[in-house]
Structure formats: structure tokens, C-alpha cells
Design a protein around this motif. Structure first.
Motif, PDB file in Angstrom:
ATOM      1  N   MET A  69      22.937  36.962 -28.579  1.00 14.14           N
ATOM      2  CA  MET A  69      22.943  36.601 -29.990  1.00 14.14           C
ATOM      3  C   MET A  69      23.146  35.094 -30.080  1.00 14.14           C
ATOM      4  O   MET A  69      23.958  34.519 -29.356  1.00 14.14           O
ATOM      5  N   VAL A  70      22.403  34.457 -30.971  1.00 14.05           N
ATOM      6  CA  VAL A  70      22.544  33.014 -31.184  1.00 14.05           C
ATOM      7  C   VAL A  70      22.825  32.754 -32.658  1.00 14.05           C
ATOM      8  O   VAL A  70      22.092  33.237 -33.534  1.00 14.05           O
ATOM      9  N   ALA A 114      24.690  23.055 -22.193  1.00 18.83           N
ATOM     10  CA  ALA A 114      23.853  24.209 -21.874  1.00 18.83           C
ATOM     11  C   ALA A 114      24.675  25.308 -21.214  1.00 18.83           C
ATOM     12  O   ALA A 114      25.738  25.057 -20.635  1.00 18.83           O
ATOM     13  N   THR A 115      24.174  26.516 -21.333  1.00 20.31           N
ATOM     14  CA  THR A 115      24.723  27.660 -20.610  1.00 20.31           C
ATOM     15  C   THR A 115      23.546  28.458 -20.069  1.00 20.31           C
ATOM     16  O   THR A 115      22.453  28.433 -20.645  1.00 20.31           O
ATOM     17  N   THR A 116      23.748  29.159 -18.973  1.00 17.59           N
ATOM     18  CA  THR A 116      22.693  29.985 -18.373  1.00 17.59           C
ATOM     19  C   THR A 116      23.142  31.430 -18.362  1.00 17.59           C
ATOM     20  O   THR A 116      24.259  31.739 -17.940  1.00 17.59           O
ATOM     21  N   ILE A 117      22.280  32.311 -18.873  1.00 14.37           N
ATOM     22  CA  ILE A 117      22.582  33.733 -18.848  1.00 14.37           C
ATOM     23  C   ILE A 117      21.617  34.421 -17.893  1.00 14.37           C
ATOM     24  O   ILE A 117      20.524  33.908 -17.614  1.00 14.37           O
ATOM     25  N   VAL A 169      17.994  32.604 -17.886  1.00 16.04           N
ATOM     26  CA  VAL A 169      17.590  31.938 -19.126  1.00 16.04           C
ATOM     27  C   VAL A 169      18.609  30.847 -19.429  1.00 16.04           C
ATOM     28  O   VAL A 169      19.804  31.130 -19.569  1.00 16.04           O
ATOM     29  N   ARG A 170      18.133  29.615 -19.526  1.00 15.15           N
ATOM     30  CA  ARG A 170      19.044  28.508 -19.838  1.00 15.15           C
ATOM     31  C   ARG A 170      18.920  28.137 -21.315  1.00 15.15           C
ATOM     32  O   ARG A 170      17.820  27.964 -21.834  1.00 15.15           O
ATOM     33  N   VAL A 171      20.066  28.031 -21.970  1.00 19.76           N
ATOM     34  CA  VAL A 171      20.127  27.743 -23.408  1.00 19.76           C
ATOM     35  C   VAL A 171      20.846  26.414 -23.604  1.00 19.76           C
ATOM     36  O   VAL A 171      21.997  26.257 -23.186  1.00 19.76           O
ATOM     37  N   ALA A 205      13.356  30.777 -18.038  1.00 15.26           N
ATOM     38  CA  ALA A 205      13.028  30.406 -19.427  1.00 15.26           C
ATOM     39  C   ALA A 205      14.026  29.363 -19.904  1.00 15.26           C
ATOM     40  O   ALA A 205      15.203  29.389 -19.525  1.00 15.26           O
ATOM     41  N   GLU A 206      13.543  28.451 -20.752  1.00 19.93           N
ATOM     42  CA  GLU A 206      14.383  27.441 -21.389  1.00 19.93           C
ATOM     43  C   GLU A 206      14.357  27.682 -22.892  1.00 19.93           C
ATOM     44  O   GLU A 206      13.280  27.801 -23.498  1.00 19.93           O
ATOM     45  N   VAL A 207      15.528  27.743 -23.492  1.00 18.01           N
ATOM     46  CA  VAL A 207      15.657  27.955 -24.940  1.00 18.01           C
ATOM     47  C   VAL A 207      16.441  26.790 -25.526  1.00 18.01           C
ATOM     48  O   VAL A 207      17.511  26.434 -25.020  1.00 18.01           O
ATOM     49  N   LEU A 208      15.918  26.201 -26.576  1.00 19.35           N
ATOM     50  CA  LEU A 208      16.592  25.111 -27.283  1.00 19.35           C
ATOM     51  C   LEU A 208      17.134  25.633 -28.605  1.00 19.35           C
ATOM     52  O   LEU A 208      16.409  26.288 -29.366  1.00 19.35           O
TER      53      LEU A 208
END
Length: 310
Positions: free
Chosen positions: A108-109, A181-184, A195-197, A242-245
Motif C-alpha cells: 500500500m502506498v 528508497a526502500t526495496t520490497i 521492487v524498489r520504491v 521494478a522501480e517505482v517513484l
């Protein structure tokens, strides 16, 4: 003649007593003001009753047209293997409890604007609201979601004032990101994906709520992204799947810091009238997830996206 000592003691005690009385009076006034604001904004914004969400499956197409399907939360399509399911919300402005239980997902974001205002409530009242939001993150609405990412917005000036470490402690039931950033990890065994956010609270505008709106915030975000990718290269680290911004406002300049790196998704809020999801540049998903409309009514559904990682 009467001794002066009792009178001297009384005079010495009076300032402290007056201070205590003044402090108590100010506290009562603050509490009354906070209660009035709570009642007014509860009446003004109303509550959501819908059990729907806006669902979108990223197929890699670049279309630039609004997409997604309003779907009951208990009727979402089964998640396809090799995808990450993300529920996105933003601009809850104190009305998070009205959203209800969020759908099952990997992450969840929340894209910022936890509070309605950084100006109209007392400092103790605002901190109580952050604690209530943290309880919500760890309660029945969200606790079933393994990864909960939160950033601040321009209505969350206290998070900027206290700094990232203290804000992380305050919002301990989520992962708070401020130009970091955090990686899940999702999936199991050989199918496990990373996935890095990266989250930045940067935004712009003319509102009286000006948290995180200094140009220095967006510049720091760009520098942090560049440093993150440089560190990957120098350490020879394997790239995430995957990279999420995540940004509070859309922030194209921050997105540009990714250069040739393809984003799987860019998630934001801030612009209440831009709510929706679409396939954007290079097939990435673009989401504006404000639950509030332009009139600050919580009428927009949470957005659920499935991102292909293969």
C-alpha cells in the motif's frame, strides 16, 4: 507590626501560579479549537460509503488515456503470478478512517497529505492526528498488507519540521520515505522479485500549507536518485525487477532524474482534479490517487494496480 515574610512568599508564588493558570487556559482554548475544527471538517467533507476501487492491470502499452475499471473490492481479479499488486491512496486529509478496509495486496502506498491542515489545529492536536493515522496503518484497514509506504505532503509540515527519523518513529506502522528508497520482495522461491520504491514529499503550489515545497526538496530528491543509481553501478549490484517513484505532486523534474531507467510506475496525489490511472511514457503506470475531489469530499476510490515484473 506584621511580618513581611508571608507576603513575600505569597508574592513569589504568584507568578508560577499565574503561569500554570495561563498554560491551563491556553490548553483548554487549543482543545476547544481542535474540537470545533474536527466537527466542522467532518461535516464539511463527509464520509465515503463505497466498497469499490479503481482497478488497472499494466500491460506495458503506452496510451496516455485514462484507464481502469471501478470494481467492488471483494471482486478484484485474481492476481497473476509475476506481478506486484499495489493499492494507492493519497490526500486523505484526516478522513483515512472513512476509506474502509483496503484490498489485499503486496504493498500500500500513501502519497501524502495525511492532515487537513498544518495551520488550523494546535501542535498537540496535529500530533494526535498523526498518531491516529499510525494506528490506522496498523489496524484492521491496513495490517493485512505486508508493506505500507508513506510520504508526507504540503499539508504535513510537522513531518518536515521534526525530520525524517522522528517522522519514521511517529509513523512506525509504515515505511516513511523522505527522499529515500526502500526495496520490497514479492513472490516465492526462484520467482521472487525485488521492487524498489523511492519516495519524495516534494510538491508545489500556492496553498497556505507549504510543507516540503522548497525547491531544495526536489533538488535533494534528484540528487538522492542519482546517488542511488551510482551506488548500484559502483557496487555492481543487480538491478531491481521494478522501480517505482512516489511523489506528492507529479514532479516531472524528479522523474527526469531516472534518465534511461524505465519506471514501472509513478504514483502521486496533490492534484485532486487529476484523479485516475493511465499508461504513460514507456508503458509505465501513472497514478494520481487523491481520495478527495476538488471540493475536499472523499469520493474517489482507492486505486489498485497490478504491475508485470517479468
Amino acid at each position: 507590626a506584621r511580618s513581611a515574610t508571608p507576603w513575600s512568599m505569597s508574592d513569589a508564588a504568584m507568578p508560577a501560579e499565574k503561569k500554570h493558570a495561563d498554560s491551563s487556559s491556553a490548553s483548554v482554548v487549543q482543545s476547544l479549537n481542535d474540537t470545533i475544527m474536527d466537527v466542522w471538517f467532518s461535516f464539511r467533507t463527509g464520509s465515503r460509503a463505497s466498497d469499490q476501487c479503481l482497478y488497472f492491470m499494466n500491460n506495458g502499452a503506452s496510451d496516455d488515456s485514462p484507464e481502469g475499471t471501478l470494481t467492488p473490492r471483494d471482486a478484484l481479479p485474481e492476481q497473476t503470478p509475476g506481478t506486484v499488486r499495489v493499492v494507492v491512496i493519497s490526500d486523505t486529509h484526516g478522513r483515512h478512517a472513512s476509506i474502509g478496509r483496503l484490498p489485499d495486496c503486496d504493498m500500500m502506498v500513501h502519497c501524502g497529505d495525511i492532515l487537513m491542515s498544518s495551520r488550523l489545529w494546535s501542535s498537540p492536536g496535529k500530533m494526535d492526528k498523526y498518531r491516529a493515522f499510525n494506528s490506522w496503518l496498523g489496524g484492521p484497514a491496513c495490517a493485512h498488507i505486508p508493506h505500507r509506504v508513506v510520504i508526507g505532503g504540503n499539508h504535513d509540515a510537522e513531518l518536515e519540521a521534526i525530520g525524517a527519523e522522528a517522522a519514521s518513529d511517529l509513523l512506525s506502522n509504515g515505511t516513511y520515505l523522505a527522499n529515500a528508497a526502500t526495496t520490497i520482495e514479492v513472490g516465492e522461491g526462484q520467482g521472487r522479485k525485488r521492487v524498489r520504491v523511492f519516495g519524495s514529499p516534494s510538491s508545489h503550489g500556492t496553498s497556505g500549507n507549504r510543507g516540503f515545497q522548497s525547491p531544495l526538496v526536489s533538488e535533494a530528491a534528484k540528487d538522492a536518485i542519482a546517488a542511488m543509481h551510482a551506488a548500484d553501478q559502483s557496487a555492481g549490484r543487480e538491478k531491481p525487477d521494478a522501480e517505482v517513484l512516489v511523489t506528492h505532486a507529479r514532479s516531472p523534474r524528479i522523474r527526469e532524474a531516472y534518465g534511461d531507467v524505465v519506471l514501472a510506475a509513478h504514483l502521486w496525489g496533490h492534484a485532486h482534479d487529476a484523479y485516475g490511472v493511465k499508461s504513460g511514457m514507456s508503458g509505465s503506470v501513472e497514478v494520481c490517487a487523491s481520495i478527495m475531489d476538488r471540493r475536499y469530499r472523499p469520493v474517489n476510490a482507492p486505486i489498485v494496480i497490478d504491475i508485470a515484473l517479468d
